[in-house]
Each structure stands twice: as C-alpha cells, then as structure tokens.
Scaffold this active site. Sequence first.
Site, short mmCIF file in Angstrom:
data_model
loop_
_atom_site.label_atom_id
_atom_site.label_comp_id
_atom_site.label_asym_id
_atom_site.label_seq_id
_atom_site.Cartn_x
_atom_site.Cartn_y
_atom_site.Cartn_z
N PRO A 1 -154.95 7.93 43.41
CA PRO A 1 -155.61 9.23 43.27
C PRO A 1 -155.20 9.91 41.97
O PRO A 1 -154.10 9.72 41.46
CB PRO A 1 -155.06 10.04 44.46
CG PRO A 1 -154.36 9.07 45.36
CD PRO A 1 -153.93 7.93 44.47
N GLY A 2 -156.12 10.73 41.45
CA GLY A 2 -155.78 11.67 40.38
C GLY A 2 -155.31 12.97 41.01
O GLY A 2 -154.68 12.95 42.07
N GLY B 1 -141.77 13.52 32.62
CA GLY B 1 -140.96 14.07 33.72
C GLY B 1 -141.03 13.26 34.99
O GLY B 1 -140.50 13.68 36.03
N ASN C 1 -148.77 5.75 52.83
CA ASN C 1 -149.16 6.96 52.10
C ASN C 1 -147.98 7.88 51.76
O ASN C 1 -148.03 8.60 50.77
CB ASN C 1 -150.19 7.73 52.94
CG ASN C 1 -150.34 9.17 52.49
OD1 ASN C 1 -151.01 9.45 51.50
ND2 ASN C 1 -149.69 10.09 53.21
N ALA C 2 -146.92 7.85 52.56
CA ALA C 2 -145.82 8.82 52.37
C ALA C 2 -145.28 8.71 50.95
O ALA C 2 -145.08 7.62 50.43
CB ALA C 2 -144.70 8.55 53.36
N TYR D 1 -141.05 8.56 39.48
CA TYR D 1 -142.31 8.52 40.24
C TYR D 1 -143.26 7.46 39.66
O TYR D 1 -143.84 6.65 40.40
CB TYR D 1 -142.96 9.90 40.19
CG TYR D 1 -144.20 10.07 41.02
CD1 TYR D 1 -144.12 10.33 42.39
CD2 TYR D 1 -145.47 10.00 40.45
CE1 TYR D 1 -145.26 10.50 43.16
CE2 TYR D 1 -146.62 10.18 41.20
CZ TYR D 1 -146.51 10.43 42.55
OH TYR D 1 -147.65 10.61 43.30
N GLY E 1 -151.47 16.85 54.12
CA GLY E 1 -152.08 16.50 52.85
C GLY E 1 -153.07 15.34 52.94
O GLY E 1 -153.87 15.24 53.88
P1 NDP Z 1 -147.64 15.89 51.01
O1 NDP Z 1 -146.33 16.34 50.44
O2 NDP Z 1 -148.73 16.91 51.24
O3 NDP Z 1 -147.38 15.10 52.39
C1 NDP Z 1 -146.44 14.08 52.40
C2 NDP Z 1 -146.40 13.44 53.76
O4 NDP Z 1 -145.46 12.35 53.66
C3 NDP Z 1 -145.89 14.35 54.85
O5 NDP Z 1 -146.49 13.99 56.09
C4 NDP Z 1 -144.39 14.04 54.88
O6 NDP Z 1 -143.78 14.28 56.14
C5 NDP Z 1 -144.42 12.54 54.60
N1 NDP Z 1 -143.16 12.02 54.09
C6 NDP Z 1 -142.50 12.36 52.96
N2 NDP Z 1 -141.35 11.67 52.86
C7 NDP Z 1 -141.30 10.86 53.95
C8 NDP Z 1 -140.35 9.92 54.45
N3 NDP Z 1 -139.21 9.65 53.80
N4 NDP Z 1 -140.62 9.30 55.65
C9 NDP Z 1 -141.76 9.54 56.32
N5 NDP Z 1 -142.69 10.42 55.89
C10 NDP Z 1 -142.46 11.07 54.73
O7 NDP Z 1 -148.15 14.73 50.02
P2 NDP Z 1 -149.61 14.44 49.41
O8 NDP Z 1 -150.63 14.45 50.48
O9 NDP Z 1 -149.80 15.31 48.21
O10 NDP Z 1 -149.41 12.93 48.86
C11 NDP Z 1 -149.64 11.80 49.68
C12 NDP Z 1 -149.51 10.55 48.82
O11 NDP Z 1 -150.46 10.60 47.77
C13 NDP Z 1 -148.13 10.41 48.15
O12 NDP Z 1 -147.75 9.06 48.12
C14 NDP Z 1 -148.39 10.93 46.75
O13 NDP Z 1 -147.47 10.39 45.83
C15 NDP Z 1 -149.81 10.44 46.52
N6 NDP Z 1 -150.55 11.19 45.49
C16 NDP Z 1 -150.81 12.53 45.63
C17 NDP Z 1 -151.54 13.19 44.66
C18 NDP Z 1 -151.88 14.65 44.80
O14 NDP Z 1 -152.54 15.19 43.89
N7 NDP Z 1 -151.52 15.32 45.87
C19 NDP Z 1 -152.01 12.51 43.46
C20 NDP Z 1 -151.69 11.10 43.43
C21 NDP Z 1 -150.98 10.47 44.41
P3 NDP Z 1 -143.25 15.78 56.52
O15 NDP Z 1 -144.49 16.58 56.81
O16 NDP Z 1 -142.39 15.57 57.71
O17 NDP Z 1 -142.52 16.29 55.32
#
Ligand code: NDP
Length: 241
Positions: A177-178, A143, A82-83, A147, A13
């Site tokens: 991010p949105g 909901g 970022n996670a 978060y 992501g």
């Molecule tokens: P994804 O679900 O696509 O990817 C999440 C990543 O974080 C993966 O690499 C995952 O690892 C890792 N991860 C999750 N939990 C843990 C943990 N406990 N320890 C280590 N790594 C972890 O997420 P996004 O790319 O959608 O989101 C990235 C960030 O951006 C997040 O913080 C999210 O809240 C934020 N965000 C996203 C938005 C969106 O529209 N997508 C909007 C606003 C904010 P693995 O692959 O092993 O599961």
Amino acid sequence: MARVAVVSGGTRGIGAAISKALKGAGYAVAANYAGNDAAAAAFKEETGIPVYKWDVSNYKQCAEGLKQVESDLGPVEILVNNAGITRDTPFHKMTPEQWFEVINTNLNSLFNMTRPVIEGMRERGFGRIVSISSINGQKGQFGQANYSASKAGDIGFTKALALESAGKGITVNVVCPGYIATEMVRAVPKDVLDKKILPLIPTGRLGEPEEIARCVAFLVSDEAGFITGSTLSANGGQYMA
Ligand code: NDP
C-alpha cells in the site's frame, strides 16, 4: 464448509477492513491483535468476527494462537500477514530496540505466523498467503531504515515461499500500500497533508483501507490460483515498481 482465514492485526485499520471484506466474501475469519482490548472488543461487537490476542513477534504465541483458531474454526487455509508497526527515526539515531522491534513485528512475524500453518496447507494441497508490505519497502524512506528493511524482507520472503509452494496449490503474494487513510495518516495536520503528501500522489487522494482489502480478497480467492510470487502495488501511482 467456509474456508478459514486468519488476519494478523485484523481488528484495526487496514487489517479490520481486510477481516470485514473476507467475512463478506464468505470466509470464516479470525482476527488477531496485540494488546488494544477495547478496540478488539468494539470490532468483535460490530462485526461478529472472533478476536484472538497474541504477539506476532513471538513464535510460541503464534503457534499456540493458531492452534486455538484451528480447534475453534478448522484448518487455516488463508493467512493474511498484516500486523505492522513503525518506530521512525534517522538511522544514526536509531536504537537497537527500535531496529529489533520493527524487524521482529514486521518481518520475523512472517516466519512465526506462516511456519505453523504451511505444513497443513501442503498436506491439503491448498493455501493462500498474503502479506502486507509497503511502498516504503519498495523505494525506501527517510527515517525508516528499520521499516523499509522489514517491508523489503516481506517481498523477498514472498518470492521464495511462492517458488517452494507453487506445486502444492499454495499461492504467496504481497500487497504494497501507499498512503492509506487510517487513523495514523488522518492525524497528520491538514496543511502537511495538502502541501507535502497529496502532491506526491498522482491520483490526488489517499487510499481507503477498503481498497487494500479488495486486493487481498482477490488474491486469496480460489479464482486467483495462477497468481503467485507477485507484488501488487496499491499506491495511487506514487511509485511504479
Ligand atoms: P494500525 O496501527 O491501524 O493497526 C495495526 C494492527 O496490528 C492492530 O490490530 C494491532 O493490534 C496489530 N498489531 C501491531 N503489533 C502487533 C503484534 N506484535 N502482534 C499482533 N498484532 C499486532 O496499522 P495500519 O492499518 O495502518 O497498517 C496495517 C499494515 O499495513 C501494517 O503492516 C503497515 O505497515 C501496513 N501499511 C500501512 C500503511 C498506511 O498508510 N496505514 C501504508 C503501507 C503499509 P492492537 O490493536 O492490539 O494494537
């Protein structure tokens, strides 16, 4: 020597886009992930970026994982928190597990990841810390009491740590991010996207992971040294904080 950058959740992501952008900008990148070994292996194969598996909600694992990165690549000078995860449900139905899992992964992780590297950054007189919050940490979302609380906490953390770190050459910023076109959002049915989500976004489109990655690449650059404690919204005009 290239500066060393760690990206938590850096294999999928938005995080994967950040890892690639930082590699493209010349940094030595380490991408952390939680448990999806297949995705991490594919990412490593595609990018050549080393991957490290540990759980950001666990302090001991973070301390050990970061130590391993430092022994492999050198001192961590750039940290991208970022996670993140969601466990959405209205608050009156939310379980303690749903609350604590999200707070531990999205907020306590900032302590777990930053604490082990901050002293080294202070000693060396240089550091860049960027955390990925969310529009829903700024405005709240139905909901998402867990978060939104975690993501608002990321913003407070950033401001306090920025104040403490400014005199040591360390900047601390947060990107909100949105709606971004990751797998999660792409899985939303087209009519829901067209009728319910896109009308909320003045630019009329979702953001791309690369657009968030470019924000991060700018904030971690040597040239961005005067920017600290700031909240950068990248949401297509959906919410103006
Ligand atoms: P994804 O679900 O696509 O990817 C999440 C990543 O974080 C993966 O690499 C995952 O690892 C890792 N991860 C999750 N939990 C843990 C943990 N406990 N320890 C280590 N790594 C972890 O997420 P996004 O790319 O959608 O989101 C990235 C960030 O951006 C997040 O913080 C999210 O809240 C934020 N965000 C996203 C938005 C969106 O529209 N997508 C909007 C606003 C904010 P693995 O692959 O092993 O599961």
